[in-house]
Write an enzyme that holds these catalytic residues in place. Sequence first.
Site, PDB file in Angstrom:
ATOM      1  N   GLY A 110      25.494  52.647  81.059  1.00  0.00           N
ATOM      2  CA  GLY A 110      25.502  51.245  80.470  1.00  0.00           C
ATOM      3  C   GLY A 110      25.756  51.058  79.329  1.00  0.00           C
TER       4      GLY A 110
ATOM      5  N   LYS B 258     -27.131  50.792  74.193  1.00  0.00           N
ATOM      6  CA  LYS B 258     -27.202  49.527  74.909  1.00  0.00           C
ATOM      7  C   LYS B 258     -26.261  49.451  75.764  1.00  0.00           C
ATOM      8  CE  LYS B 258     -28.796  44.875  73.991  1.00  0.00           C
ATOM      9  NZ  LYS B 258     -28.212  44.530  75.397  1.00  0.00           N
TER      10      LYS B 258
ATOM     11  N   ARG C 267      20.652  47.333  80.621  1.00  0.00           N
ATOM     12  CA  ARG C 267      20.672  48.010  79.104  1.00  0.00           C
ATOM     13  C   ARG C 267      20.676  46.863  78.127  1.00  0.00           C
ATOM     14  NH1 ARG C 267      21.826  53.476  78.419  1.00  0.00           N
ATOM     15  NH2 ARG C 267      20.826  52.789  76.541  1.00  0.00           N
TER      16      ARG C 267
ATOM     17  N   THR D 178      12.621  61.072  76.801  1.00  0.00           N
ATOM     18  CA  THR D 178      12.828  60.120  78.047  1.00  0.00           C
ATOM     19  C   THR D 178      14.275  59.927  77.876  1.00  0.00           C
ATOM     20  OG1 THR D 178      12.200  58.054  76.863  1.00  0.00           O
ATOM     21  CG2 THR D 178      10.383  59.155  78.069  1.00  0.00           C
TER      22      THR D 178
END
Length: 841
Positions: free
Chosen positions: A179, A537, A250, A242
Site C-alpha cells: 500500500g 483511604k 495506508r 511492528t
Amino acid sequence: MAQGPAQLVDVDGRRLRLTSLEKVMYPEAGMTKGEMIAYYAEIAPVMLPHVAGRPITRKRWVNGVGTPSHPEQAFFEKNLEHAPEWIRRGVQHHTDGDKTYPIADSRATLVWLAQMGAIELHVPQWRFDASGTPANPDRMVFDLDPGEGVGLAECAEVARMVRDILHPIGLDPVPVTSGSKGIHLYAPLDGAQTSEQVSAVAHELARALEADHPDLVVSSMRKTLRGGKVLIDWSQNNGKKTTIAPYSLRGRFRPTVAAPRTWEELEDPDLRQLEADEVVAIVAERGDPMLEVTGASADGPLSTYLSMRTPGSTPEPMPDSSWGVADDGDPRFVIQEHHARRLHFDLRLERDGVLKSWAVPKGVPDDTGTNHLAVQTEDHPMQYLVFEGTIPDGQYGAGGMTVWDTGTYETEKWRDDEVIFTLHGRVGGPLGRVRLALIRTQGDGEKSQWLLHRMKEQRGGAASASGADAAAAPATTAATGGAGSRAAASARSATPSARTAHSGSTGLRRDPVPKPMLAVPGTPGLVGGDDWAIEWKWDGIRVVARVEDGVARLVSRNGIDQTATYPELAGLASALRADAVVDGEIVALDERGRPDFGLLQRRMNLGKPREIAAAAASVPVGLHLFDVLEVAGTPTVDEPYDRRRERLERLVRPHADAPVSVPPIVELGAEDALEEARRLGLEGIVAKRRGSRYSPGVRSDDWVKVKLSRTQEVVIGGYRMGSGTRTGRIRSLLVGVPTADGLRYAGRVGSGLRERETERLQGVLDGMAWDTSPFIEVPEADAADAVWVRPEVVGEIEFGEWTRTGVARHPRWRGLRPDKAARDVRLEAGPDPGDTDAHHA
C-alpha cells in the site's frame, strides 16, 4: 463545514457513537470518514485472523491525510486510554514503562479504531499467550522496499527469490503489496523459535541474496546504498517492531491498502498498489490468499479457533470436513476438566457443526440455589468431543485437559441470551441427568458472561418451562470472575436458612449493626509520630458487617442493607474464623488495581436480581476490612486500636474463597505516605491513634483523613434541563451543603454526568418536585429555569477550590452516594470563606 450529526450504531451487539462521518479523510479520492469506517467493517472477516491476539499500534490522522501541497500531521499512538471497556487489552513492557495496547478481536473494535481516526494499524509478528505474555512469533516477515530508480516489478522479482529459498525448507510465503511502495512477504512459523532467532535467520537470508545479486539486492539499512536496489528489511521480525497489518489502509494521499496477493497477481506487468474499493471487490471474488499463513477460513465459525493455534505446536485437533456436521442422533456435549493457569471446566454443546463453548470456573452447580459464572469462548471443532492431552507451555490454553463427562443433550430453548437444555451423561459418570440454563448477563459473543443455573426437574422429565426458573435464582449466590475471581461468593457453604435470611426473613436472630466511627479532615502535620497508625483511604462505600450463624449482613453508613446488592460478599461468613462485627470499605478496582468510584457506581442503586447478577459479573467488588467491633459475641470497641488490629488480622482466613482482605498498615510517615498514595492513584490516607477506642457513630479526631484531591458530599436541591441534543434531559444539578441555617448553595455541576446516570436521576428526582428553592440563596442566573426538588438525595463532587462566594470552582460529578443521608453531610473539603460555622461542625 458541518460534519453532520453523530450516529449511534450497533456493531455485532456493541453500541458505538460515530461522529464526523462526512469529514473527508482522503481529499485526493474524496473518501470520507464514514466510507473509511465502512471499509474496516466490511473487510473485518478476513482481516481479524491476521491481527487477533496482537497488540495494535495506531497511526492516526485526526483531520485526514491532507493533500501533497498541504499534508496533515499524523501521530503514532501505543497506550490505550479512554476506550470502551469491552475492547480487549494487552500490556507490553517497555524501557519507559508498561503500555496497554488494544487487541482487535472483533469487527466492533476495528470500527472503533477507525472512528478514532486510526487509519493505519501496525502489529508485531507475535501474539499474546493465554497468560497475557508475548509468545514466540508465529510468522516471519520480509519488507521489500524499492530504492530510487526501481519499483514494484523489481520488488516482485526479489520476492520470487525469497520464495525460492524458503519453499525448500517448508516455508511458503504469501506476498502483500504494502500500500506504500513495496511488497511484504509473510511465512507461517510453528512458534518454536524466539524473535531473536527468527531475526537472525531472516538476516542471513537477506545477506545471502545480497551476495548473489549485488546489483539488485541490499540488506543494509543505510539509505546511501539503496539507489537502484531493493532493500530486504529483515529487522521487522524483532519482537519490539511492528509492520503494517494485512488489509490495513495506508495514510497515503490515495486510500491504498496493505493487500495480500497471489503469486499469479505478482506476474502482472502492470502490478500496482490496490485501493480500498478494489480490495473489497477482489476479496469477495477470490477470498484471502493469506489464509494459509493463519490456517483459518475466511468466514467460517472456526476462524477464531484456528487463528489462536498453530498446527504442529499443539496436540489440539484441527477441523476436518468429516466432522463438519452433526450425527443423525441427539446432539452431543462434553465437559472437560482443564488444568490451565487456573483450574476450570469447559462446557461444549454441539450445534451447527461446531461445539459452542463456555469456560465455567466452578463447574456445574450442585444445587438449584447456586449460580456459577460461565464465559463464552470461541467455537471448537467437533473433534474436541474426545480430546484429552496436554497443551504445551506458551500455547493458548496451556495445561492438561481430560474429559470429565460426555454424552447427549436435549434442547428446550436456544436464544442469543438464554439456553435451556438437559444433559445426559455417560453411564457411571459423575453428571448423570441434569437440567441446566445458561443466561447471558454481559456482552455478546466470545468473552460474553453468562450464569450457569441448575434448574428444577419437571414432572415427566425436562419439560417446557421457560427461563423464569433460572432468572429467579438467588442473586446472593452468584459467583464472579475477573479481578474478583477470588470473590466467588461461598454460596455452597450457605445453608437454606442462611439464604432465607438474606432475602429478609426474621427466622434468625439479627442484632442491629452499629454505625461506623467517622474521621475528621486534617493535614499531614496533625498526625506525625509513633502514636499514629496510617492506613490507605479507599474510594468506595463504607459498610459495617455482622456475621452470625454463617450469614453475613452488610449495612451502609445510613443504615441501608447492602447484602443483596453485593452478592459476592456473601462469602464473608466463610472468610472469618468466628462470628464478628467488622468495619470496612467496598471497592471496585480498575484494570491497574486501583479503587475506582466511578466504576463502583455501576453496582449501586440496583434492586432486581437479574440486574444485580449482571453487574456483579461485569464489575466485581472486594471488601477491605480495617476494624473489628465484636468477636464471638464479645465487644471489642473499648480495646485500643492496636489490639483490635491484631484481632482482625487473626480473624480473617488467609486466601479465603471470597474477595475479603485486610490491607496492611502503611509503614511510612504521613508526608511520605501521602506522596505514595498519589503515586498509587489512591484517594489519600487515614491516620488513627494507636491507643484510641472505637466510637460507633461518632466523628472523632482520633481518626484523621487526609485527601489528595478536594471532594465534597453534597445534597441535590434542583436541576436544570438541557436544550438542543440534550432536550428533555438533565443538563446540570444544583447542589448544596447543609448548615445550621439551611442548605447552603455550592454551585451547579454538569461535568461528569453520564447519560445513563442522568436517566436514572431523572426518574428519582421527578417524584421529589418542590415548589420553592430549598437553598438559602441561589444566583438569579442559576435559578431562572431551575426545577426544585426535596433536598434528600446525596452525591459527591470533585472540584478545584472554593470561590470567595463559597461556590465550588470547576466541579465534576463523581456519583450518587446512596450510603449517605442528607442530614449527615458536612463541609469537609477545605477552607470555606462563606460559612466558617459549617466548617467547624
